[in-house]
Design a protein around this motif. Sequence first.
Motif, short mmCIF file in Angstrom:
data_model
loop_
_atom_site.label_atom_id
_atom_site.label_comp_id
_atom_site.label_asym_id
_atom_site.label_seq_id
_atom_site.Cartn_x
_atom_site.Cartn_y
_atom_site.Cartn_z
N MET A 134 0.82 -1.20 0.00
CA MET A 134 0.00 0.00 0.00
C MET A 134 0.86 1.26 0.00
O MET A 134 0.58 2.22 -0.70
CB MET A 134 -0.92 -0.01 1.22
N VAL A 135 1.95 1.24 0.78
CA VAL A 135 2.85 2.39 0.83
C VAL A 135 3.50 2.63 -0.52
O VAL A 135 3.60 3.75 -1.01
CB VAL A 135 3.89 2.19 1.95
N ASP A 136 3.96 1.52 -1.15
CA ASP A 136 4.59 1.66 -2.46
C ASP A 136 3.61 2.21 -3.48
O ASP A 136 3.99 3.01 -4.35
CB ASP A 136 5.14 0.31 -2.91
N ASN A 137 2.34 1.80 -3.41
CA ASN A 137 1.34 2.33 -4.34
C ASN A 137 1.12 3.82 -4.12
O ASN A 137 0.95 4.57 -5.08
CB ASN A 137 0.02 1.58 -4.16
N ARG A 138 1.12 4.25 -2.88
CA ARG A 138 0.96 5.69 -2.61
C ARG A 138 2.14 6.47 -3.17
O ARG A 138 1.97 7.54 -3.74
CB ARG A 138 0.81 5.93 -1.11
N LEU A 142 14.77 5.65 -4.67
CA LEU A 142 14.00 6.84 -4.35
C LEU A 142 14.82 7.86 -3.56
O LEU A 142 14.29 8.87 -3.12
CB LEU A 142 12.75 6.47 -3.54
N SER A 143 16.08 7.60 -3.40
CA SER A 143 16.92 8.49 -2.60
C SER A 143 17.02 9.91 -3.18
O SER A 143 16.97 10.88 -2.42
CB SER A 143 18.32 7.89 -2.44
N PRO A 144 17.17 10.09 -4.51
CA PRO A 144 17.30 11.47 -5.03
C PRO A 144 15.98 12.23 -5.12
O PRO A 144 15.99 13.38 -5.58
CB PRO A 144 17.87 11.25 -6.45
N THR A 145 14.87 11.64 -4.67
CA THR A 145 13.57 12.29 -4.84
C THR A 145 13.50 13.61 -4.08
O THR A 145 12.92 14.59 -4.58
CB THR A 145 12.45 11.36 -4.35
N LEU A 146 14.09 13.67 -2.90
CA LEU A 146 14.08 14.91 -2.13
C LEU A 146 14.83 16.02 -2.87
O LEU A 146 14.36 17.16 -2.94
CB LEU A 146 14.72 14.67 -0.76
N GLY A 147 15.97 15.70 -3.46
CA GLY A 147 16.71 16.69 -4.23
C GLY A 147 15.95 17.16 -5.45
O GLY A 147 15.97 18.36 -5.79
N TRP A 200 7.21 15.03 -0.13
CA TRP A 200 6.41 14.13 0.72
C TRP A 200 6.76 12.67 0.48
O TRP A 200 6.91 11.89 1.42
CB TRP A 200 4.93 14.37 0.45
N ALA A 201 6.86 12.29 -0.78
CA ALA A 201 7.20 10.90 -1.10
C ALA A 201 8.57 10.52 -0.56
O ALA A 201 8.77 9.43 -0.02
CB ALA A 201 7.14 10.69 -2.61
N ALA A 202 9.53 11.42 -0.67
CA ALA A 202 10.89 11.12 -0.20
C ALA A 202 10.92 10.96 1.31
O ALA A 202 11.50 10.00 1.84
CB ALA A 202 11.85 12.22 -0.65
#
Length: 285
Positions: free
Chosen positions: A34-38, A199-204, A267-269
Amino acid sequence: MEPRATGAAFRRAGSASQPKNFIQKSEVSNRRGMVDNRYATALVIACVLSALATVYLSVAVGTQHWYQYSSPPVYGEHNASELRSLHDEFAHGEFDEKTYSDSLFRLNGTVGLWWRCLQVPTNTDWYKEPDPKMVMECVSFTLSQQFTPKYKEPGNHNSGEDMIRTYLWRCQFLLPLVALGLVVLGGLVGFCACVCRSLSPTLGIGLLHLLAGLCSLATVCCFLAGMDLMHRVSVVPDRVDATLGWSLYLALISSPLHMMAAALLVWAARSHSKSYYRMTAYRVA
């Protein structure tokens, strides 16, 4: 008999604990799915918003409908010859702020970040017709003209340089290029992250989109402030109306779209990092 009874009790306890462990593992996997789908939904929406914002900003930069002037109709051959001379100076004369601004005021001009345009008639006796046919004629700002200083009195080079208007003009065409560059950089980083399945670079990437949105908003603010200051130091003819064009609105819309994409990416990161730490702590426990 006691050792046998004790062994049987341990076997019953082990068989009873196996279903509980299986149920706990299945619940964890379901939560993780569920978390991965979000996260996937948030990333897809962020990509769509980023693409729309980039298209809007690119169209706004490449078009001339940022500011539009509506001039009164012309009557008489004298006024027509005056406007004809303004058009010739606008199209073939040397670059001068007063020259092209007067032409914009008198000939239904439009101005953008890289273009300035006039509505000119197709025939020579156009002033005698009640509704003459007009065509749009545009001239682009060259790179050297973009860096030309603005003066306190347009057309008077001895009046001194107006530093505020000069740097507002330079910022209004540099900031959208910076915004587009940040989005392209974020897209390249995101593509590399997809290839590496990380997903590590998502915040950047989210921070890059936030800076792009701020640059788009600053572009609109600099343009409006520069035009207001230009009207204050110029002589605007009577009955000339000025309105904002659709290109400016496109640039203005692109700013919140970039910021919404940035909010989803951030938010996702952050949510993914918290969930990852919780999963790791649960596995260790």
